[in-house]
Scaffold this motif. Structure first.
Motif, short mmCIF file in Angstrom:
data_model
loop_
_atom_site.label_atom_id
_atom_site.label_comp_id
_atom_site.label_asym_id
_atom_site.label_seq_id
_atom_site.Cartn_x
_atom_site.Cartn_y
_atom_site.Cartn_z
N ILE A 1 0.88 -1.16 0.00
CA ILE A 1 0.00 0.00 0.00
C ILE A 1 0.91 1.21 0.00
O ILE A 1 1.83 1.29 0.81
N GLU B 1 5.90 -5.39 6.70
CA GLU B 1 5.32 -4.14 6.23
C GLU B 1 6.35 -3.02 6.13
O GLU B 1 5.99 -1.85 6.06
N ALA C 1 2.02 -5.35 17.23
CA ALA C 1 2.68 -5.37 15.93
C ALA C 1 4.01 -6.10 15.98
O ALA C 1 4.27 -7.00 15.20
N GLY C 2 4.85 -5.69 16.92
CA GLY C 2 6.21 -6.21 16.96
C GLY C 2 6.26 -7.66 17.40
O GLY C 2 7.09 -8.42 16.92
N GLY D 1 2.74 -9.54 15.24
CA GLY D 1 2.70 -9.39 13.78
C GLY D 1 1.44 -8.71 13.26
O GLY D 1 1.19 -8.72 12.07
N VAL E 1 0.17 -5.51 12.53
CA VAL E 1 0.60 -4.12 12.43
C VAL E 1 -0.62 -3.21 12.37
O VAL E 1 -1.28 -3.11 11.35
N PHE F 1 -2.50 0.23 12.22
CA PHE F 1 -2.33 1.61 11.79
C PHE F 1 -3.41 2.49 12.41
O PHE F 1 -3.62 3.60 11.98
N GLY G 1 -2.00 -9.02 7.15
CA GLY G 1 -0.99 -8.11 6.61
C GLY G 1 -1.51 -6.72 6.32
O GLY G 1 -2.06 -6.08 7.21
N PRO G 2 -1.32 -6.27 5.10
CA PRO G 2 -1.70 -4.90 4.77
C PRO G 2 -3.20 -4.65 4.95
O PRO G 2 -3.61 -3.54 5.28
N TYR G 3 -4.01 -5.69 4.77
CA TYR G 3 -5.45 -5.49 4.92
C TYR G 3 -5.79 -5.21 6.37
O TYR G 3 -6.66 -4.39 6.68
N ALA H 1 -3.79 -3.77 8.45
CA ALA H 1 -3.32 -2.39 8.69
C ALA H 1 -4.37 -1.39 8.22
O ALA H 1 -4.74 -0.47 8.95
N LEU H 2 -4.88 -1.61 7.01
CA LEU H 2 -5.86 -0.67 6.46
C LEU H 2 -7.17 -0.73 7.23
O LEU H 2 -7.82 0.29 7.43
N ARG I 1 3.31 -14.32 14.60
CA ARG I 1 4.00 -13.31 13.81
C ARG I 1 4.81 -13.97 12.69
O ARG I 1 4.79 -13.53 11.55
N ILE J 1 3.51 4.25 15.59
CA ILE J 1 4.26 3.27 14.82
C ILE J 1 5.73 3.69 14.72
O ILE J 1 6.64 2.88 14.91
#
Lengths: 291, 331
Positions: free
Chosen positions: A35, A96, B56-57, B60, B62, B64, B115-117, B119-120, B189, B247
């Motif tokens: 992203i 990420e 997150a760390g 796993g 993450v 946002f 993962g990115p999903y 986060a979003l 993670r 973050i």
């Protein structure tokens, strides 16, 4: 009924612009697999460039598309080559890392803009900024119409590039399967860098199209970053047609939300759609439209 | 706990020294409420960064959108005061709980995402909350925010409240990472599917991690309300100033290390204040505009050259430094 039509037309027009923002993001997401959280911030850079061209040289924003967009493209190439590409080979605890890097890049871009141009609101007052065209009782803002037309032209041009040229085929191949593309002799590294540049150029162009009817300030970016990933997920990952559909759906949904729910909830509409799509339709519109 | 000779002591000597320094520090800065205020801000970021780091760390996930939990915590302290004049200090009870409830409900939705999903998804949630809390004026007084006359002028009570919270956050993470659950977090993670295949109830352990993490984020929010005496949705649900900075604090200090976020918090506040104050007036004043810029550059540098953060790559940094020292000697 008039209100409905007015809302619909406004939504479609803004949706065309969103589509350009979204296509840039979807290309980057498809090829780089990340992203790009600096997307809106790169758009902000494009807007400031056009503003500088307008204020100091008197170049019309639409003309400065030809000047500013290549610069933004080069900025994208620079960023991906020296900041994103090196991370691919690096081991790190969080996968990420590249996304976090785009956050850092976005932050630096915003602060640079704030440092150079201060936080003041700027705008480009062209002679046609507030012109409207009346169709019966419905009025259409002229810059918005021009923006929509150019956005469509950009999109069509991009499709030619993606479908007909070698570069476009390489980009699509890399997005589909990086390893297979590499085996076919495509330099995935080069394509990755180029794609980020193209995505940046596109979003920069969208920003410039938006400039005559929008205020410009260093923090203008983040809201568009959010819109960009909403569009991408809504349309389906890595699908330019999906991004167009997603952009238009978002534009229409937002304006209807603003008109019929409340102005303040305008930005929440997209986010709610986003969460619903993530949970109930993970493939996005791409899955429904079968494209 | 069972006694195990091989297990290192729960509190090491260095940690005791850090705690002692933290207790003495506000008295050292007795002359200046400004510095004491800075120390309190460091502690707020220690709590937030540590809370993010567990999720997150170590696990796993993450996030946002840590501003969501921070903001809910702050409003859990502020709303009873606004509506019924109940002291915001109760927020130190309700703030954490409210955040945990939100975290659990959110988990139902966002734990389907990876993962990115993920986060979003968390980012979107925090933004939605920001908009709702800004619009529903009957509930939250909207953008005008909620004002509360702070209890004391002196900074000491606030400092030590924050210190207790910060130590609570750090040591709760340290404690849980020494238990079996901690190892399960790490396995999630590293490879969630493999963890699941080995019979680990990943959903349960993600929830445990979320509960601890969101609890401290909520407490940080409640404390922020008590200390600042004013909140509005744009401040406590801020995407950039809360979620993203949280973050970055974690990354700079060291993702997946116990004390990393604490160190990151110190670095972040120091860098910002040094520049904001133009090195306390020593440098030309235009430098004060660069505080966020320098922090951003620092983040980029960290990700590029020491992906583990200052603590995570400590051995590497020490090696480089010792090389420099040797070079000096040989010359």
């Amino acid at each position: 009924m008039e209100l409905f039509l007015q809302t619909l037309i406004y939504g479609l027009l803004i949706g065309g612009l969103y589509a350009v923002i979204g296509i840039g993001m979807t290309l980057i997401m498809g090829v780089l697999g990340i992203i790009n959280l600096a997307h809106g911030q790169i758009m902000m850079v494009g807007m400031y460039l056009a503003w500088v061209f307008w204020t100091f040289m008197g170049i019309d924003p639409y003309l400065s598309l030809f000047l500013a967009v290549p610069l933004v493209f080069l900025l994208g190439i620079f960023l991906s080559k020296y900041f994103l590409q090196p991370l691919i080979e690096k081991e790190s605890i969080l996968p990420e890392n590249q996304v976090l890097m785009t956050v850092g890049i976005g932050m630096v871009l915003v602060e640079l803009a704030r440092f150079i141009f201060t936080s003041d609101y700027k705008s480009v007052e062209t002679s046609y900024s507030s012109e409207t065209i009346a169709l019966g009782n419905i009025s259409i803002s002229l810059p918005m119409l021009i923006a929509f037309v150019i956005a469509i032209a950009l999109t069509l041009g991009l499709f030619q590039l993606l479908m007909k040229t070698d570069l476009g085929r390489s980009i699509r191949a890399t997005a589909q399967d990086k390893d297979a593309a590499t085996l076919m002799g495509i330099s995935s590294k080069k394509i990755t860098i180029l794609t980020y540049g193209i995505g940046s150029g596109l979003v920069g162009a969208a920003g410039i199209l938006l400039l005559p009817m929008y205020y410009l300030y260093p923090d203008v970016g983040p809201i568009f970053t959010i819109k960009a990933f909403v569009i991408t997920i809504l349309g389906g990952l890595g699908s330019p047609i999906g991004a167009i559909a997603g952009g238009i759906v978002l534009g229409v949904a937002e304006t209807f939300g603003a008109t019929y729910i409340s102005m303040g909830y305008r930005d929440a509409v997209g986010l709610v759609i986003f969460l619903l799509v993530l949970v109930f339709l993970p493939g996005g519109l791409k899955q429904v439209l079968k494209i | 706990m069972k006694k195990d000779k091989n297990k290192p002591a729960f509190i090491t000597k260095i940690e005791l020294i850090i705690i002692a320094v933290a207790i003495v520090l506000p008295f050292v800065f007795n002359f200046s409420p400004y510095f004491q205020g800075l120390l309190i801000f460091v502690l707020i970021w220690v709590i937030l960064g540590t809370s993010w780091n567990l999720l997150a760390g170590y696990t796993g996930l993450v996030s946002f959108g840590h501003a969501a939990y921070f903001g809910i915590g702050a409003y859990a302290a502020a709303l009873p005061y606004y509506h019924y004049h109940i002291s915001p200090w109760w927020g130190l009870l309700t703030g954490g709980i409210a955040a945990v409830i939100l975290g659990y409900l959110l988990g139902i939705v966002v734990f389907r995402l990876r993962g990115p999903y993920f986060a979003l998804g968390t980012l979107a949630t925090a933004e939605i909350l920001r908009i709702i809390f800004g619009e529903e004026e009957w509930l939250t007084n909207g953008h005008s925010g909620i004002l509360y006359m702070t209890t004391w002028v002196s900074k000491y009570p606030y400092y030590f409240t924050a210190l207790i919270l910060a130590l609570g956050a750090v040591f709760s993470v340290k404690f849980v990472m020494r238990t079996k659950a901690g190892f399960y977090f790490l396995s999630i993670r590293e490879d969630e599917d493999a963890a699941q295949a080995l019979g680990i109830n990943t959903k349960k352990y993600k929830n445990i991690s979320t509960v601890i993490s969101t609890f401290w984020a909520g407490m940080a929010g409640a404390f922020y309300m008590i200390y600042m005496g004013f909140i509005d949705p744009e401040v406590v649900f801020a995407l950039h100033n809360i979620s993203i900075i949280t973050i970055l604090v974690g990354i700079i200090g060291g993702v997946g290390t116990i004390w990393g976020p604490a160190l990151g918090a110190v670095v972040m506040v120091l860098v910002q204040e040094f520049f904001r104050s133009s090195f306390f007036g020593l440098a030309p004043s235009w430098i004060s505009g660069m505080h966020a810029l320098v922090f951003g550059l620092l983040v980029i540098f960290t990700i590029l050259y020491m992906a583990g953060g200052i603590l995570g790559d400590w051995d590497l940094i020490r090696k480089k430094l010792s090389f420099l020292r040797k070079a000096e000697v040989s010359e």
